[in-house]
Motif scaffolding. Structure first.
Motif: not given
Length: 115
Positions: A66-78, A86-100
């Motif tokens: 349910r949390v994953v679906r709520a995040a996906r509705a906001r444009g983020v895949i977790i 689980v959060l596993m952002p790409p190593l090259a993620i910007s601080l702005e994208d990390l905050d998002r």
């Protein structure tokens, strides 16, 4: 060899620190978060029905999904692993994208656990 040459792990310091700061301030205090585990940029957020007793959600609640679906509705895949997000952002993620990523994860947890 590429990691050594580009000093990838050394350059991740500010990203790891920012992620830790955001998780500690915005995710860990949520009433349905029992634990936040971080190793570098990899994170596990354990969701519980009762923070004090760390009572897990029943499997039938499918809280992670349910949390994953709520995040996906906001444009983020977790990713969920049962009651752990689980959060596993790409190593090259910007601080702005990390905050998002953290903002959306927080909002999805709050929305899903409010009911």
């Amino acid at each position: 060899q590429v990691f050594r040459e580009e000093r990838t792990l050394e350059r991740l310091g500010p990203t790891i620190a920012r992620l830790h700061e955001r998780l500690s301030g915005d995710i860990a205090p949520l009433p349905h978060v029992g634990d936040v585990r971080q190793q570098g940029v990899m994170v596990g957020i354990e969701l519980v029905t009762d923070r004090g007793g760390r009572t897990p959600y029943p499997v039938t609640a499918r809280i992670g999904q349910r949390v994953v679906r709520a995040a996906r509705a906001r444009g983020v895949i977790i990713r969920p692993l049962g009651n752990v997000i689980v959060l596993m952002p790409p190593l090259a993620i910007s601080l702005e994208d990390l905050d998002r990523l953290v903002d959306v994860t927080r909002d999805a947890i709050v929305e899903t656990t409010a009911a």
